[in-house]
Design an enzyme around this catalytic site. Sequence first.
Site, PDB file in Angstrom:
ATOM      1  N   GLN A  98       0.820  -1.200   0.000  1.00 23.56           N
ATOM      2  CA  GLN A  98       0.000   0.000   0.000  1.00 23.56           C
ATOM      3  C   GLN A  98       0.854   1.250   0.000  1.00 23.56           C
ATOM      4  O   GLN A  98       2.051   1.210   0.271  1.00 23.56           O
ATOM      5  CB  GLN A  98      -0.933   0.012   1.201  1.00 23.56           C
ATOM      6  CG  GLN A  98      -0.227  -0.090   2.545  1.00 23.56           C
ATOM      7  CD  GLN A  98      -1.208  -0.305   3.685  1.00 23.56           C
ATOM      8  OE1 GLN A  98      -1.557   0.636   4.390  1.00 23.56           O
ATOM      9  NE2 GLN A  98      -1.658  -1.553   3.854  1.00 23.56           N
ATOM     10  N   HIS A 100       0.199   5.872   0.518  1.00 22.21           N
ATOM     11  CA  HIS A 100      -0.718   6.903   0.981  1.00 22.21           C
ATOM     12  C   HIS A 100      -0.446   8.217   0.250  1.00 22.21           C
ATOM     13  O   HIS A 100       0.692   8.496  -0.147  1.00 22.21           O
ATOM     14  CB  HIS A 100      -0.575   7.091   2.488  1.00 22.21           C
ATOM     15  CG  HIS A 100      -0.653   5.803   3.251  1.00 22.21           C
ATOM     16  ND1 HIS A 100      -1.776   5.014   3.262  1.00 22.21           N
ATOM     17  CD2 HIS A 100       0.274   5.138   3.993  1.00 22.21           C
ATOM     18  CE1 HIS A 100      -1.553   3.939   3.990  1.00 22.21           C
ATOM     19  NE2 HIS A 100      -0.311   3.983   4.440  1.00 22.21           N
ATOM     20  N   GLU A 135       3.237   7.541   8.075  1.00 20.27           N
ATOM     21  CA  GLU A 135       3.280   6.576   9.174  1.00 20.27           C
ATOM     22  C   GLU A 135       4.711   6.397   9.686  1.00 20.27           C
ATOM     23  O   GLU A 135       5.681   6.492   8.934  1.00 20.27           O
ATOM     24  CB  GLU A 135       2.767   5.210   8.706  1.00 20.27           C
ATOM     25  CG  GLU A 135       1.335   5.203   8.227  1.00 20.27           C
ATOM     26  CD  GLU A 135       0.900   3.875   7.640  1.00 20.27           C
ATOM     27  OE1 GLU A 135      -0.308   3.716   7.401  1.00 20.27           O
ATOM     28  OE2 GLU A 135       1.774   2.995   7.411  1.00 20.27           O
ATOM     29  N   HIS A 276       4.736   0.098   0.681  1.00 23.37           N
ATOM     30  CA  HIS A 276       5.235  -0.671   1.817  1.00 23.37           C
ATOM     31  C   HIS A 276       4.259  -1.770   2.189  1.00 23.37           C
ATOM     32  O   HIS A 276       3.078  -1.751   1.817  1.00 23.37           O
ATOM     33  CB  HIS A 276       5.465   0.244   3.028  1.00 23.37           C
ATOM     34  CG  HIS A 276       4.228   0.964   3.495  1.00 23.37           C
ATOM     35  ND1 HIS A 276       3.799   2.128   2.904  1.00 23.37           N
ATOM     36  CD2 HIS A 276       3.320   0.677   4.461  1.00 23.37           C
ATOM     37  CE1 HIS A 276       2.686   2.540   3.499  1.00 23.37           C
ATOM     38  NE2 HIS A 276       2.369   1.668   4.445  1.00 23.37           N
ATOM     39  N   ARG A 295      -4.040   0.562  -2.446  1.00 30.59           N
ATOM     40  CA  ARG A 295      -3.428  -0.761  -2.334  1.00 30.59           C
ATOM     41  C   ARG A 295      -2.790  -1.201  -3.641  1.00 30.59           C
ATOM     42  O   ARG A 295      -3.245  -0.820  -4.715  1.00 30.59           O
ATOM     43  CB  ARG A 295      -4.460  -1.784  -1.852  1.00 30.59           C
ATOM     44  CG  ARG A 295      -4.864  -1.522  -0.408  1.00 30.59           C
ATOM     45  CD  ARG A 295      -5.895  -2.498   0.109  1.00 30.59           C
ATOM     46  NE  ARG A 295      -6.119  -2.270   1.532  1.00 30.59           N
ATOM     47  CZ  ARG A 295      -6.950  -1.349   2.025  1.00 30.59           C
ATOM     48  NH1 ARG A 295      -7.649  -0.589   1.194  1.00 30.59           N
ATOM     49  NH2 ARG A 295      -7.077  -1.186   3.325  1.00 30.59           N
TER      50      ARG A 295
END
Length: 427
Positions: A98, A100, A135, A276, A295
């Site tokens: 995935q 972001h 993240e 990642h 994804r």
Amino acid sequence: MFVSIGNTPRDYAWGSTTAIAEFRGVAASGTPEAELWLGAHPGSPARIFGAASVGHADLAEWIAADPVAALGPELAARGARLPFLLKVLAAAEPLSLQAHPTPEQARAGFAREESEGVELTAFDRNYKDEFHKPELIVAVSDTFDALSGFRPLDEVAGVLQVLRDADAASADPQPSALDLLAGHLSSAQPLRDTVEWLLRDGRGGDTGEASWVIERVTALAASAIALDSAYARSFETVGALAEAYPGDPGIVISLLLNRVRLRRGESLYLAAGNIHAYLEGLGIELMAASDNVLRGGLTPKHIDVAELLEVLDFTPIAPPRLEPERVGEGVEVFRPDVPDFVLYRVEARGAEVPDAARSDAAGSDAASAPITLDGPAIVLAEGGEVLVTGASGAASVARGDSLYVTPDEQPITVSGPGVAWIATTGR
């Protein structure tokens, strides 16, 4: 103000059946426990224990009703929203590949899907909100394994050569399969073109060529030549992914990515566009509070190939480790390049928290250096009890428990035998 909070672990199938329970010091439930969410995310807001103290049952409800008290006036002025989400994450099986979006991509994507009338709960909805989702993961287990970012092209060439050597030594050489892969990797945009081809053709496309490549690479990765090579860990990962997601394009995509093993206390920072997947291990994860995930394989969920290609950063990088900064005795901070969050790890190595300290704020002999908060904070105790002392008093946090701290308590100090993980806003 100190407010005790907690939550029930999320039972995603990839979760460990024991790791989060052991972290919390409680009996295992017997079912997968993948993530413990500590924050105000509407999907699973932290419950408030002793709700009468603030008059609300969970953190999201309190923030919405009284943002100035819960967030402080500065953060509340930007909206009634806690910008970060703290998690304990325990992966026993690989998660999906995935990435972001950037803030700009998130705002544009959300507005576009809203204008098109795509339901928020629709299977093919990409953008659930207007926010980015960088993240940070810090290993708590002895090792934490992940895929993160596209590896340098010379390493990709090395992986391909090992596959060629293994194919030549096999009982049934099929060099044409590797020629197909090499052809896409020789284009002007090798990583982008290869990922697009694998995802489009390898998920029921017309030619079946990508499926053949996936099958052949999976077989060659199990060979002695591959498993004795410099890329043995990457080829071992191929086997694990093929077992969990047979025939998935992400199996071959994984060989284009950095295979990372973190040791306890080491971290990865996953910026916008970083592809990642977490593979196995227990970690403390801190992220911007968002649901925006594109994804790229290893999942039965929706894959929007066109949007994923727009979001991905195909620049080859080294594994994106984030080194902590030591800011005081027993205090280190992981500070990424976004204002949404920072993460402190505090180990004061003090004595047991005395009973008196739980009521009158008397600390133990060893306390951390003062920690100045830039906003509200969530404290999570690991390994033992900690005592958090602030401007108005103190609160003890038992192993595996958590505490919400309003910014008017800063600066805070930590004492006691446990490790305190402190999530707060950045600058």
